[in-house]
Design an enzyme around this catalytic site. Structure first.
Site, PDB file in Angstrom:
ATOM      1  N   ASN A   9       0.873  -1.173   0.000  1.00 42.48           N
ATOM      2  CA  ASN A   9       0.000   0.000   0.000  1.00 42.48           C
ATOM      3  C   ASN A   9       0.910   1.223   0.000  1.00 42.48           C
ATOM      4  OD1 ASN A   9      -1.771   2.057   0.527  1.00 42.48           O
ATOM      5  ND2 ASN A   9      -2.316   1.384   2.592  1.00 42.48           N
ATOM      6  N   TRP A  10       1.001   1.861  -1.139  1.00 41.19           N
ATOM      7  CA  TRP A  10       1.952   2.979  -1.265  1.00 41.19           C
ATOM      8  C   TRP A  10       1.418   4.271  -0.647  1.00 41.19           C
ATOM      9  CZ3 TRP A  10       4.009   2.405  -7.031  1.00 41.19           C
ATOM     10  CH2 TRP A  10       4.604   1.146  -7.148  1.00 41.19           C
ATOM     11  N   LYS A  11       0.165   4.259  -0.271  1.00 39.26           N
ATOM     12  CA  LYS A  11      -0.474   5.436   0.346  1.00 39.26           C
ATOM     13  C   LYS A  11      -0.264   6.687  -0.531  1.00 39.26           C
ATOM     14  CE  LYS A  11      -0.052   3.209   4.780  1.00 39.26           C
ATOM     15  NZ  LYS A  11       0.012   3.329   6.227  1.00 39.26           N
ATOM     16  N   HIS A  94      -9.553   1.433   5.027  1.00 34.17           N
ATOM     17  CA  HIS A  94      -8.260   1.574   5.695  1.00 34.17           C
ATOM     18  C   HIS A  94      -8.411   2.514   6.893  1.00 34.17           C
ATOM     19  CE1 HIS A  94      -4.104   2.637   6.469  1.00 34.17           C
ATOM     20  NE2 HIS A  94      -3.785   1.522   5.850  1.00 34.17           N
ATOM     21  N   GLU A  96      -6.673   4.803   7.977  1.00 32.91           N
ATOM     22  CA  GLU A  96      -6.396   6.225   7.702  1.00 32.91           C
ATOM     23  C   GLU A  96      -7.623   6.886   7.061  1.00 32.91           C
ATOM     24  OE1 GLU A  96      -2.736   5.533   5.637  1.00 32.91           O
ATOM     25  OE2 GLU A  96      -1.802   4.987   7.536  1.00 32.91           O
ATOM     26  N   GLU A 164      -5.283  -4.750  10.728  1.00 33.91           N
ATOM     27  CA  GLU A 164      -4.260  -3.731  10.914  1.00 33.91           C
ATOM     28  C   GLU A 164      -4.546  -2.943  12.192  1.00 33.91           C
ATOM     29  OE1 GLU A 164      -2.421  -2.786   6.821  1.00 33.91           O
ATOM     30  OE2 GLU A 164      -4.045  -1.379   7.181  1.00 33.91           O
ATOM     31  N   GLY A 170       2.514   2.380  10.829  1.00 36.34           N
ATOM     32  CA  GLY A 170       3.467   3.484  10.661  1.00 36.34           C
ATOM     33  C   GLY A 170       4.186   3.878  11.945  1.00 36.34           C
ATOM     34  N   SER A 210       3.467  -1.789  10.373  1.00 33.37           N
ATOM     35  CA  SER A 210       4.920  -1.802  10.591  1.00 33.37           C
ATOM     36  C   SER A 210       5.574  -3.128  10.189  1.00 33.37           C
ATOM     37  CB  SER A 210       5.256  -1.462  12.049  1.00 33.37           C
ATOM     38  OG  SER A 210       4.809  -0.157  12.353  1.00 33.37           O
ATOM     39  N   GLY A 231       2.892  -1.156   4.245  1.00 29.45           N
ATOM     40  CA  GLY A 231       2.862   0.262   3.887  1.00 29.45           C
ATOM     41  C   GLY A 231       4.265   0.764   3.591  1.00 29.45           C
ATOM     42  N   GLY A 232       4.854   1.448   4.566  1.00 25.63           N
ATOM     43  CA  GLY A 232       6.152   2.115   4.391  1.00 25.63           C
ATOM     44  C   GLY A 232       7.221   1.250   3.717  1.00 25.63           C
TER      45      GLY A 232
HETATM   46  P1  PGA Z   1       2.796   0.492   7.570  1.00 26.97           P
HETATM   47  O1  PGA Z   1       1.324   0.635   6.971  1.00 26.97           O
HETATM   48  O2  PGA Z   1       3.354  -0.792   7.050  1.00 26.97           O
HETATM   49  O3  PGA Z   1       3.544   1.697   7.090  1.00 26.97           O
HETATM   50  O4  PGA Z   1       2.654   0.458   9.067  1.00 26.97           O
HETATM   51  C1  PGA Z   1       0.492  -0.474   6.800  1.00 26.97           C
HETATM   52  C2  PGA Z   1      -0.831  -0.040   6.231  1.00 26.97           C
HETATM   53  O5  PGA Z   1      -1.339   0.991   6.651  1.00 26.97           O
HETATM   54  O6  PGA Z   1      -1.390  -0.709   5.342  1.00 26.97           O
END
Ligand code: PGA
Length: 264
Positions: A9-11, A94, A96, A164, A170, A210, A231-232
């Protein structure tokens, strides 16, 4: 067997040029001989270019969101019909989106319905806040999120659920494998109530929060877990490739990749 997934997930990261560079590196680094399902979810604006860059590759493309209406006066939104044909997968609910854009279970429910109608495969994200976790309300929150997001929907066996925990996203503070496995078993139980045992047994459950090349094995080795939503760490090509290769070794031990693990 449930086919494992490693999804990135590149956000809200990467310009179109950067997205193409990243996917090119991932594609070349992974090569052709992999068995896990690999999905990359760039920003909307890069979907077309990344699709082009993935031509001929088995890596799948996903969007990070959609709006539940098919078309109309909804300035700035992207409809399921626009995504259908462009990508196969869509992330829905998600945390976020829930945290910054006021998305509720009811909205996630409409989005799942709209995605399925358009032939898109949803990755439904659920997870509890730190205060809920500390107050012992994780099961309650996760159950409620599944029930509200899937209310009235004929749950398809190819649904993907990403657990999640919000406190792990994050933050560099990942959950523990064993703990996540217990939650995945709970999720599968709720899914069985919302559909039936057979469907629930086929649904892939991913862990997200994470995840890195250092800790991914701890999650992939759990019996109820079927992969990760990253994500990251998915923004670093070498690290993402390494995670895919670890998944190959763990899930397909009799058919390991022919090359050594790429260091990140
Ligand atoms: P993260 O994000 O790996 O940066 O913690 C995961 C996600 O939100 O899908």
């Amino acid at each position: 067997m449930r086919f494992p997934i490693i999804a990135g997930n590149w956000k809200m990261n990467t310009t179109v040029t950067e997205a193409v560079e990243l996917v090119d590196k991932v594609r070349k680094g992974i090569g052709a001989g992999f068995s896990v399902e690999i999905i990359v979810c760039p920003p909307f604006i890069s979907l077309t270019a990344v699709k082009e860059a993935l031509k001929g590759s088995a890596i799948k493309l996903g969007a990070q969101n959609l709006y539940f209406e098919e078309k109309g006066a909804y300035t700035g939104e992207v409809s399921p019909l626009m995504l259908a044909g462009l990508c196969e997968v869509v992330i829905i609910g998600h945390s976020e989106r829930r945290q910054y854009f006021g998305e509720t279970g009811e909205i996630a429910n409409k989005k799942i319905g709209a995605a399925l109608k358009a032939g898109l495969k949803p990755i439904l994200c659920i997870g509890e806040k730190l205060e809920d976790n500390e107050a012992g309300r994780m099961s309650e929150v996760v159950t409620e999120q599944l029930q509200s997001s899937l209310a009235g929907i004929a749950v398809p066996a190819d649904l993907v659920v990403a657990y999640e925990p919000i406190w792990a996203i994050g933050t560099g503070r990942a959950a523990h494998g064993k703990q996540v496995n217990e939650t995945a078993a709970l999720i599968r139980g709720v899914l069985a109530e919302l559909s039936n045992q057979e469907t629930a047994q086929g649904i892939r459950i991913l862990y997200g929060g994470s995840v890195t090349a250092e800790n991914i094995a701890e999650f992939l080795e759990q019996s109820e877990m079927d992969g990760a939503l990253v994500g990251g760490a998915s923004l670093k090509a070498d690290q993402f490739i390494n995670m895919v290769e670890q998944a190959e070794y763990i899930y397909f031990p009799n058919n390991p990749p022919t090359k050594d693990l790429i260091p990140w």
